[in-house]
Every structure is written in structure tokens, then in C-alpha cells.
Design an enzyme around this catalytic site. Structure first.
Site, mmCIF file in Angstrom:
data_model
loop_
_atom_site.group_PDB
_atom_site.id
_atom_site.type_symbol
_atom_site.label_atom_id
_atom_site.label_comp_id
_atom_site.label_asym_id
_atom_site.label_seq_id
_atom_site.Cartn_x
_atom_site.Cartn_y
_atom_site.Cartn_z
ATOM 1 N N CYS A 50 0.837 -1.196 0.000
ATOM 2 C CA CYS A 50 0.000 0.000 0.000
ATOM 3 C C CYS A 50 0.877 1.254 0.000
ATOM 4 O O CYS A 50 2.005 1.246 0.491
ATOM 5 C CB CYS A 50 -0.911 -0.013 1.231
ATOM 6 S SG CYS A 50 -2.055 1.385 1.326
ATOM 7 N N ASP A 52 0.405 3.805 1.776
ATOM 8 C CA ASP A 52 0.333 4.436 3.093
ATOM 9 C C ASP A 52 1.727 4.824 3.590
ATOM 10 O O ASP A 52 2.659 4.025 3.540
ATOM 11 C CB ASP A 52 -0.319 3.461 4.083
ATOM 12 C CG ASP A 52 -0.729 4.126 5.381
ATOM 13 O OD1 ASP A 52 0.180 4.578 6.114
ATOM 14 O OD2 ASP A 52 -1.936 4.200 5.668
ATOM 15 N N ARG A 54 2.916 5.098 6.389
ATOM 16 C CA ARG A 54 3.413 4.336 7.547
ATOM 17 C C ARG A 54 4.045 3.011 7.142
ATOM 18 O O ARG A 54 4.658 2.335 7.976
ATOM 19 C CB ARG A 54 2.262 4.100 8.529
ATOM 20 C CG ARG A 54 1.665 5.369 9.114
ATOM 21 C CD ARG A 54 0.339 5.098 9.799
ATOM 22 N NE ARG A 54 -0.703 4.711 8.842
ATOM 23 C CZ ARG A 54 -1.959 4.433 9.192
ATOM 24 N NH1 ARG A 54 -2.320 4.520 10.459
ATOM 25 N NH2 ARG A 54 -2.845 4.085 8.264
ATOM 26 N N HIS A 106 -2.000 -3.853 5.262
ATOM 27 C CA HIS A 106 -1.735 -3.410 6.632
ATOM 28 C C HIS A 106 -3.040 -3.099 7.340
ATOM 29 O O HIS A 106 -4.070 -2.852 6.708
ATOM 30 C CB HIS A 106 -0.819 -2.173 6.645
ATOM 31 C CG HIS A 106 -1.438 -0.955 6.026
ATOM 32 N ND1 HIS A 106 -2.112 0.003 6.763
ATOM 33 C CD2 HIS A 106 -1.497 -0.534 4.738
ATOM 34 C CE1 HIS A 106 -2.543 0.959 5.956
ATOM 35 N NE2 HIS A 106 -2.186 0.652 4.719
ATOM 36 N N CYS A 109 -6.171 0.370 7.218
ATOM 37 C CA CYS A 109 -5.945 0.902 5.867
ATOM 38 C C CYS A 109 -7.096 1.813 5.462
ATOM 39 O O CYS A 109 -8.264 1.397 5.444
ATOM 40 C CB CYS A 109 -5.810 -0.246 4.878
ATOM 41 S SG CYS A 109 -5.557 0.290 3.160
#
Length: 216
Positions: A50, A52, A54, A106, A109
Site C-alpha cells: 500500500c 500508506d 506508515r 496493513h 488501511c
């Protein structure tokens, strides 16, 4: 103009300075590091994850530049018609000859949560439509869970679907026909612990793929 923007923006300044500090530290320990890095890459891993912020692959896996070939997008989707994802997989498997393909989602999400709602998120509505379909197909199972666990379960199912998609791609099946060792894994990064969870859905050979997908 670019230098003026960088000079007036502390965030950009920090990024540039951090890079300079990192280069100086690496060169102090290994003067030939970047010379060797520039010669080429031979990663063993392809990571499909992803976007993202993080999900910092090198940090959470403690890998170095050249260790992992990476493709990322919203909700780590792998559409069988997406030329970007397919090109990355083709290059990684056929030319770099990676040994492991990791489809990684993750917890918490945002893309998965958006797919479970009725709120529009613009052009992402089109991108997330298959995830929404996946939710509908598994809604009975997902809705039976406590509300706090539902999005994460859909995230796991999305990863499993990604593993299934990758394992059926011609370039992957061809690698197995050639007798190469190639493993397709499904993992979830648990943000609340920092640990990677193996979903135990790895595909390791064409024997695990239905015959209808094994083209002549």
C-alpha cells in the site's frame, strides 16, 4: 525557483539535509558504497504494498537499497489489467529473477475502510470498486466480526486475492515451468505492533494453481 522553494520550506530543507547527512555517514563507513550501488541491482524480493506513508518497507524489514524491488498503490491492489503493476511484476520475475513476491496489506488501511463505506472518495471510487465487490462477496463473514476487526479482515481478504492474482499470471507460471524457485506470499503489517503477519497463503508452484489458468 526550485532553490527558493527549498530554502523557504523547512520540511523540504530537512529532507535534503537528511539525505546529505546519510550520504556522508555511509561514505565514511564504506567509501565505495555508492559506486557499487550504481553498478546494478539483484533483489531477491518483490514487495507489492500500500502507498500508506506508515508502510516504510526498508525500515520495517531492515533492508538496504538494492534488496527489495517495490510497487505500491492505494490498498495494495493488483488488477489483472493494470499495466503498471503487471510491468513491475514482469520485470521483477522475468528479468531481475526475484525469488519471493510479497503482497502486503496493513491494518487500519484508509483505502479498505473507504471501500466499506457509502462515502465518495472521488476517482478512488473506481479504483476501490473491486475491493467493495470483495466486501459484498464476503459480507456475511466480515459483518459477523466485531466492528473494530471488520476492515482488517477485508484487508486480509484483499491480500489473499492479490496472491491468487499474482500466482495466475503467465510470467509467474512460466518461471515455475522453467523450474525456478519462486514464492508468492501474503502478509499483513500490524501497525499497532509493528509486526508482519504471515497469512499462510503462500503459493510455491504451479501445482497450487487451477489448470484452466495454465496456458499453452
Amino acid at each position: 525557483m526550485a532553490s527558493e522553494v527549498q530554502g523557504s520550506n523547512s520540511t523540504i530543507q530537512n529532507v535534503i539535509q537528511n539525505n546529505k547527512d546519510w550520504v556522508a555517514e555511509v561514505q565514511a563507513n564504506n567509501p565505495d558504497y555508492f559506486t557499487n550501488l550504481a553498478k546494478g541491482q539483484s533483489p531477491k524480493l518483490l514487495w507489492i504494498g500500500c502507498s500508506d506513508s506508515r508502510m516504510a518497507v526498508d525500515v520495517l524489514t531492515q533492508t538496504k537499497p538494492g534488496d527489495v524491488f517495490i510497487h505500491r498503490n492505494i490498498a495494495n491492489r493488483i488488477p489483472s489489467e493494470d499495466l503498471s503493476a503487471l510491468s513491475v511484476i514482469e520485470y521483477a520475475v522475468k528479468h531481475l529473477k526475484v525469488e519471493h513476491v510479497i503482497v502486503a496489506g496493513h491494518t487500519s488501511c484508509g483505502g479498505i475502510k473507504a471501500a466499506m463505506s457509502n462515502s465518495s472518495v472521488g476517482i478512488l471510487d473506481h479504483w476501490l470498486r473491486p475491493v467493495k465487490d470483495l466486501y459484498v462477496a464476503n459480507q456475511q463473514e466480515i459483518d459477523a466480526l466485531p466492528e473494530a476487526e471488520r476492515a482488517d479482515r477485508l484487508g486480509e481478504l484483499n491480500v489473499i486475492q492479490g496472491v491468487n492474482t499474482v500466482s495466475k499470471l503467465p510470467v509467474v507460471l512460466d518461471a515455475w515451468k522453467e523450474g525456478r524457485e519462486l514464492y508468492v506470499h501474503g502478509w499483513m503489517l500490524q501497525l499497532h505492533t509493528g509486526l508482519l503477519k504471515d497469512l499462510d497463503v503462500s503459493v510455491t508452484s504451479s501445482k497450487q494453481v487451477e489448470n484452466i489458468f495454465q496456458l499453452n
